[in-house]
Motif scaffolding. Sequence first.
Motif, PDB file in Angstrom:
ATOM      1  N   UNK A   1      79.798  72.792  32.437  1.00 43.92           N
ATOM      2  CA  UNK A   1      80.110  72.500  31.032  1.00 43.92           C
ATOM      3  C   UNK A   1      79.805  73.649  30.085  1.00 43.92           C
ATOM      4  N   UNK A   2      78.965  74.583  30.505  1.00 45.13           N
ATOM      5  CA  UNK A   2      78.669  75.751  29.671  1.00 45.13           C
ATOM      6  C   UNK A   2      79.751  76.815  29.772  1.00 45.13           C
ATOM      7  N   UNK A   3      80.697  76.621  30.684  1.00 49.69           N
ATOM      8  CA  UNK A   3      81.728  77.626  30.913  1.00 49.69           C
ATOM      9  C   UNK A   3      81.322  78.655  31.949  1.00 49.69           C
ATOM     10  N   UNK A   4      80.074  78.608  32.396  1.00 52.25           N
ATOM     11  CA  UNK A   4      79.579  79.503  33.432  1.00 52.25           C
ATOM     12  C   UNK A   4      79.862  78.921  34.803  1.00 52.25           C
TER      13      UNK A   4
ATOM     14  N   UNK B   1      77.922  68.933  38.445  1.00 53.43           N
ATOM     15  CA  UNK B   1      77.939  68.483  37.057  1.00 53.43           C
ATOM     16  C   UNK B   1      78.601  67.121  36.901  1.00 53.43           C
ATOM     17  N   UNK B   2      79.516  66.791  37.803  1.00 53.17           N
ATOM     18  CA  UNK B   2      80.205  65.507  37.704  1.00 53.17           C
ATOM     19  C   UNK B   2      79.286  64.335  38.030  1.00 53.17           C
ATOM     20  N   UNK B   3      78.246  64.601  38.815  1.00 56.70           N
ATOM     21  CA  UNK B   3      77.296  63.542  39.146  1.00 56.70           C
ATOM     22  C   UNK B   3      76.015  63.638  38.327  1.00 56.70           C
ATOM     23  N   UNK B   4      76.022  64.488  37.309  1.00 53.58           N
ATOM     24  CA  UNK B   4      74.856  64.654  36.439  1.00 53.58           C
ATOM     25  C   UNK B   4      75.071  63.780  35.199  1.00 53.58           C
ATOM     26  N   UNK B   5      74.399  62.648  35.087  1.00 51.71           N
ATOM     27  CA  UNK B   5      74.714  61.714  33.999  1.00 51.71           C
ATOM     28  C   UNK B   5      74.281  62.186  32.614  1.00 51.71           C
ATOM     29  N   UNK B   6      73.223  62.995  32.536  1.00 48.80           N
ATOM     30  CA  UNK B   6      72.656  63.361  31.245  1.00 48.80           C
ATOM     31  C   UNK B   6      73.216  64.672  30.723  1.00 48.80           C
ATOM     32  N   UNK B   7      73.510  65.609  31.641  1.00 50.59           N
ATOM     33  CA  UNK B   7      73.969  66.962  31.285  1.00 50.59           C
ATOM     34  C   UNK B   7      73.042  67.600  30.244  1.00 50.59           C
TER      35      UNK B   7
ATOM     36  N   UNK C   1      68.736  75.331  21.157  1.00 43.14           N
ATOM     37  CA  UNK C   1      68.161  74.977  19.846  1.00 43.14           C
ATOM     38  C   UNK C   1      69.119  75.138  18.679  1.00 43.14           C
ATOM     39  N   UNK C   2      70.233  75.839  18.875  1.00 42.21           N
ATOM     40  CA  UNK C   2      71.203  75.984  17.787  1.00 42.21           C
ATOM     41  C   UNK C   2      72.565  75.395  18.175  1.00 42.21           C
ATOM     42  N   UNK C   3      72.570  74.577  19.210  1.00 46.90           N
ATOM     43  CA  UNK C   3      73.788  73.864  19.639  1.00 46.90           C
ATOM     44  C   UNK C   3      74.979  74.808  19.819  1.00 46.90           C
ATOM     45  N   UNK C   4      74.736  75.901  20.540  1.00 46.10           N
ATOM     46  CA  UNK C   4      75.803  76.882  20.751  1.00 46.10           C
ATOM     47  C   UNK C   4      76.846  76.402  21.758  1.00 46.10           C
ATOM     48  N   UNK C   5      76.497  75.364  22.521  1.00 47.73           N
ATOM     49  CA  UNK C   5      77.423  74.824  23.519  1.00 47.73           C
ATOM     50  C   UNK C   5      77.806  73.400  23.133  1.00 47.73           C
ATOM     51  N   UNK C   6      79.084  73.084  23.238  1.00 46.95           N
ATOM     52  CA  UNK C   6      79.507  71.711  22.983  1.00 46.95           C
ATOM     53  C   UNK C   6      80.321  71.131  24.129  1.00 46.95           C
ATOM     54  N   UNK C   7      80.335  71.801  25.264  1.00 50.79           N
ATOM     55  CA  UNK C   7      81.079  71.317  26.412  1.00 50.79           C
ATOM     56  C   UNK C   7      82.471  71.877  26.518  1.00 50.79           C
TER      57      UNK C   7
END
Length: 219
Positions: free
Chosen positions: A105-108, A142-148, A155-161
């Motif tokens: 989800x981070x694009x990495x 990541x598909x089986x990670x419920x919380x992500x 801390x600055x919400x640089x990632x939104x999925x």
Amino acid sequence: MEHPILNAIRRAAFTPLGWFQPAPEDGVPEDARFVILIGNAGPDMFRRFARERDPSRDAMDDWTRDAVTRLAGDLDARAVYPFEMEPPWPFLRWARRGGAGHVSPLGLNIHPIYGLWHAYRAALLFPVEFDIPAQEPGAHPCQSCPVKPCLTACPVSAFDGSRYDVPVCAEHLKMPQGEECMSRGCLARHACPVGQGFAYAPAQAKFHMRAFLAARQKV
């Protein structure tokens, strides 16, 4: 996976991250019959870099080119790098072909063993094929990670999925509030449970964060 070529890469302190026999649509130079992606995973490559260069002033790309050129010569291969041309070589597409993981989800790229704690430094292109069994990336973790937790740890919400706000991240790192990120490395990466044993030590984390900021200043 044990193989003489893979073992030689490891002895040079690089990690073989994926490999494949290229097809025309892969965008690999036409004379290549086999591709091995190499890079860092864990501390070994950075330790060698720090022994041979001064991390406080030397660029890893310059050292990488020197070290990998020697390795490629020893293995009768040609090396290409993610930093050598524009547009860059499609390393993440090659990672999919080489069974080296999935897009997080981070694009990495998230590797099945190393998680988010790895990076591609070069691809070795061989004029012959090798009998190395294909590597399977396994189920997408990541598909089986419920919380992500990776999406909420910044801390600055640089990632939104869906995107990475690079300017916001860089500005945070320049502030006193960004000291934890500068000293430990990306907190979003640390939040991922996969590959925690390969997380960068503080010296390696600080080096990469300083290099990131220096690259941003050139933009």
